[in-house]
Write a protein that holds these residues in place. Structure first.
Motif, PDB file in Angstrom:
ATOM      1  N   HIS A  56       4.166 -15.986  27.585  1.00 33.43           N
ATOM      2  CA  HIS A  56       3.807 -14.591  27.122  1.00 33.43           C
ATOM      3  C   HIS A  56       3.628 -13.526  28.119  1.00 33.43           C
ATOM      4  O   HIS A  56       3.793 -12.535  28.311  1.00 33.43           O
ATOM      5  CB  HIS A  56       2.330 -14.589  26.101  1.00 33.43           C
ATOM      6  CG  HIS A  56       2.820 -15.149  24.928  1.00 33.43           C
ATOM      7  ND1 HIS A  56       3.430 -14.390  24.000  1.00 33.43           N
ATOM      8  CD2 HIS A  56       2.713 -16.223  24.251  1.00 33.43           C
ATOM      9  CE1 HIS A  56       3.549 -14.977  22.773  1.00 33.43           C
ATOM     10  NE2 HIS A  56       3.095 -16.359  22.799  1.00 33.43           N
ATOM     11  N   ARG A  64      -2.924  -4.605  37.113  1.00 36.39           N
ATOM     12  CA  ARG A  64      -3.229  -3.922  35.618  1.00 36.39           C
ATOM     13  C   ARG A  64      -3.973  -4.624  34.785  1.00 36.39           C
ATOM     14  O   ARG A  64      -5.003  -4.317  34.072  1.00 36.39           O
ATOM     15  CB  ARG A  64      -1.940  -3.217  35.115  1.00 36.39           C
ATOM     16  CG  ARG A  64      -2.165  -2.322  33.817  1.00 36.39           C
ATOM     17  CD  ARG A  64      -0.954  -1.969  33.090  1.00 36.39           C
ATOM     18  NE  ARG A  64      -1.323  -1.648  31.501  1.00 36.39           N
ATOM     19  CZ  ARG A  64      -1.593  -0.297  31.298  1.00 36.39           C
ATOM     20  NH1 ARG A  64      -1.386   0.803  32.091  1.00 36.39           N
ATOM     21  NH2 ARG A  64      -2.026   0.039  29.985  1.00 36.39           N
ATOM     22  N   GLU A  86      -4.218   0.359  26.583  1.00 34.03           N
ATOM     23  CA  GLU A  86      -3.530   0.640  25.112  1.00 34.03           C
ATOM     24  C   GLU A  86      -4.691  -0.090  24.224  1.00 34.03           C
ATOM     25  O   GLU A  86      -5.584  -0.918  24.502  1.00 34.03           O
ATOM     26  CB  GLU A  86      -2.293  -0.065  25.225  1.00 34.03           C
ATOM     27  CG  GLU A  86      -1.343   0.377  25.952  1.00 34.03           C
ATOM     28  CD  GLU A  86       0.160  -0.148  25.812  1.00 34.03           C
ATOM     29  OE1 GLU A  86       0.844   0.160  24.716  1.00 34.03           O
ATOM     30  OE2 GLU A  86       0.359  -1.201  26.387  1.00 34.03           O
ATOM     31  N   HIS A  92      -0.140  -5.402  21.982  1.00 36.45           N
ATOM     32  CA  HIS A  92       0.527  -6.793  21.335  1.00 36.45           C
ATOM     33  C   HIS A  92       1.417  -6.681  20.625  1.00 36.45           C
ATOM     34  O   HIS A  92       2.213  -7.588  19.924  1.00 36.45           O
ATOM     35  CB  HIS A  92      -0.629  -7.594  20.923  1.00 36.45           C
ATOM     36  CG  HIS A  92      -1.789  -7.913  21.950  1.00 36.45           C
ATOM     37  ND1 HIS A  92      -3.091  -7.006  22.095  1.00 36.45           N
ATOM     38  CD2 HIS A  92      -1.925  -8.725  22.839  1.00 36.45           C
ATOM     39  CE1 HIS A  92      -3.774  -7.456  22.927  1.00 36.45           C
ATOM     40  NE2 HIS A  92      -3.147  -8.505  23.537  1.00 36.45           N
TER      41      HIS A  92
HETATM   42  C1  HEM Z   1      -9.153 -11.196  21.620  1.00 37.60           C
HETATM   43  C2  HEM Z   1      -8.051 -11.527  22.247  1.00 37.60           C
HETATM   44  C3  HEM Z   1      -7.364 -10.719  23.274  1.00 37.60           C
HETATM   45  C4  HEM Z   1      -7.618  -9.782  23.962  1.00 37.60           C
HETATM   46  C5  HEM Z   1      -9.140  -9.229  24.142  1.00 37.60           C
HETATM   47  C6  HEM Z   1      -6.643  -9.270  24.666  1.00 37.60           C
HETATM   48  C7  HEM Z   1      -6.755  -8.261  25.702  1.00 37.60           C
HETATM   49  C8  HEM Z   1      -5.759  -7.746  26.272  1.00 37.60           C
HETATM   50  C9  HEM Z   1      -5.564  -6.389  27.045  1.00 37.60           C
HETATM   51  C10 HEM Z   1      -6.901  -5.745  27.572  1.00 37.60           C
HETATM   52  C11 HEM Z   1      -4.479  -6.132  27.570  1.00 37.60           C
HETATM   53  C12 HEM Z   1      -3.857  -4.950  28.458  1.00 37.60           C
HETATM   54  C13 HEM Z   1      -3.475  -3.784  27.767  1.00 37.60           C
HETATM   55  C14 HEM Z   1      -3.054  -2.751  28.601  1.00 37.60           C
HETATM   56  O1  HEM Z   1      -2.290  -2.990  29.647  1.00 37.60           O
HETATM   57  O2  HEM Z   1      -3.070  -1.597  28.550  1.00 37.60           O
HETATM   58  C15 HEM Z   1      -3.568  -7.015  26.933  1.00 37.60           C
HETATM   59  C16 HEM Z   1      -2.299  -7.308  27.107  1.00 37.60           C
HETATM   60  C17 HEM Z   1      -1.546  -8.065  26.762  1.00 37.60           C
HETATM   61  N1  HEM Z   1      -2.101  -9.328  26.095  1.00 37.60           N
HETATM   62 FE1  HEM Z   1      -3.652  -9.582  25.335  1.00 37.60          FE
HETATM   63  N2  HEM Z   1      -5.419  -9.983  24.422  1.00 37.60           N
HETATM   64  C18 HEM Z   1      -5.914 -10.922  23.445  1.00 37.60           C
HETATM   65  C19 HEM Z   1      -4.983 -11.732  22.957  1.00 37.60           C
HETATM   66  C20 HEM Z   1      -3.847 -12.150  23.276  1.00 37.60           C
HETATM   67  C21 HEM Z   1      -3.103 -13.365  23.001  1.00 37.60           C
HETATM   68  C22 HEM Z   1      -3.277 -14.335  21.967  1.00 37.60           C
HETATM   69  C23 HEM Z   1      -1.981 -13.034  23.949  1.00 37.60           C
HETATM   70  C24 HEM Z   1      -0.687 -14.081  23.882  1.00 37.60           C
HETATM   71  C25 HEM Z   1      -0.918 -15.442  23.784  1.00 37.60           C
HETATM   72  C26 HEM Z   1      -1.844 -11.962  24.463  1.00 37.60           C
HETATM   73  C27 HEM Z   1      -0.987 -11.458  25.490  1.00 37.60           C
HETATM   74  C28 HEM Z   1      -0.893 -10.207  26.134  1.00 37.60           C
HETATM   75  C29 HEM Z   1       0.236  -9.828  26.806  1.00 37.60           C
HETATM   76  C30 HEM Z   1       1.752 -10.284  27.206  1.00 37.60           C
HETATM   77  C31 HEM Z   1      -0.141  -8.361  27.243  1.00 37.60           C
HETATM   78  C32 HEM Z   1       0.806  -7.473  27.982  1.00 37.60           C
HETATM   79  C33 HEM Z   1       0.483  -7.737  29.332  1.00 37.60           C
HETATM   80  C34 HEM Z   1       1.397  -6.941  30.418  1.00 37.60           C
HETATM   81  O3  HEM Z   1       2.656  -7.154  30.436  1.00 37.60           O
HETATM   82  O4  HEM Z   1       1.061  -5.893  30.743  1.00 37.60           O
HETATM   83  N3  HEM Z   1      -2.949 -11.318  24.318  1.00 37.60           N
HETATM   84  N4  HEM Z   1      -4.127  -7.932  26.178  1.00 37.60           N
END
Ligand code: HEM
Length: 140
Positions: A56, A64, A86, A92
């Motif tokens: 993922h 970032r 975001e 997501h």
């Molecule tokens: C409570 C659970 C989770 C929290 C608190 C969380 C938190 C975050 C945060 C803070 C971001 C950054 C948003 C931004 O760039 O503005 C993000 C992005 C992302 N999250 Fe999560 N996430 C969670 C669960 C998951 C899960 C289960 C997955 C996949 C297994 C996942 C995959 C991703 C991906 C692929 C990104 C984009 C990263 C990028 O390419 O910049 N997240 N998440």
């Protein structure tokens, strides 16, 4: 295991009071901003090494992602930061994240906090804050 079960229970019931009123000492118990930085570093390492979910994060900008996670954990633990990333729904959307993916990520986070010697009670409080995000992250 108990912690994961608790998390799932909370995710399905949603504790509104808990969401709006984090215990002020949680930020301190996570080690302040430095401690959260260490947790996030360990967490990101774990995500990249976990064969269940590493794919993922193949396109992720680590700088970032690290910054946004630190802001978010700081804000959620009452440390006074503002989260500038975001919304969880937008971040997501279209990423095809399953319940199993979510549980795997929680296990990796618990492991990271264990490695940083965060007391279990503090771990649970952070997990309680994050659990309701489940509904904006998981799509199937
Ligand atoms: C409570 C659970 C989770 C929290 C608190 C969380 C938190 C975050 C945060 C803070 C971001 C950054 C948003 C931004 O760039 O503005 C993000 C992005 C992302 N999250 Fe999560 N996430 C969670 C669960 C998951 C899960 C289960 C997955 C996949 C297994 C996942 C995959 C991703 C991906 C692929 C990104 C984009 C990263 C990028 O390419 O910049 N997240 N998440």
């Amino acid at each position: 295991m108990i912690r994961l079960a608790t998390l799932i229970l909370i995710a399905s019931t949603s504790l509104a009071a808990c969401q709006s009123n984090p215990h002020p000492s949680l930020f301190r118990d996570l080690g302040g901003l430095d401690g959260i930085g260490h947790i996030v570093d360990e967490f990101m390492l774990g995500l990249g090494n976990d064969p269940r979910i590493a794919h993922h994060f193949g396109q992720t900008d680590p700088q970032r992602f690290r910054q946004k996670l630190i802001e978010q954990f700081c804000a959620e633990s009452g440390g006074g930061c503002s989260y500038s990333g975001e919304s969880m729904r937008d971040a997501h959307a279209g990423r095809n994240i399953s319940h199993a993916d979510f549980n795997a990520l929680v296990e990796v986070l618990i492991d990271a906090m264990d490695k940083q010697d965060i007391p279990v009670a503090a771990q649970n409080r952070l997990l309680q804050r994050l659990a309701p995000m489940h509904q904006d992250v998981v799509t199937h």
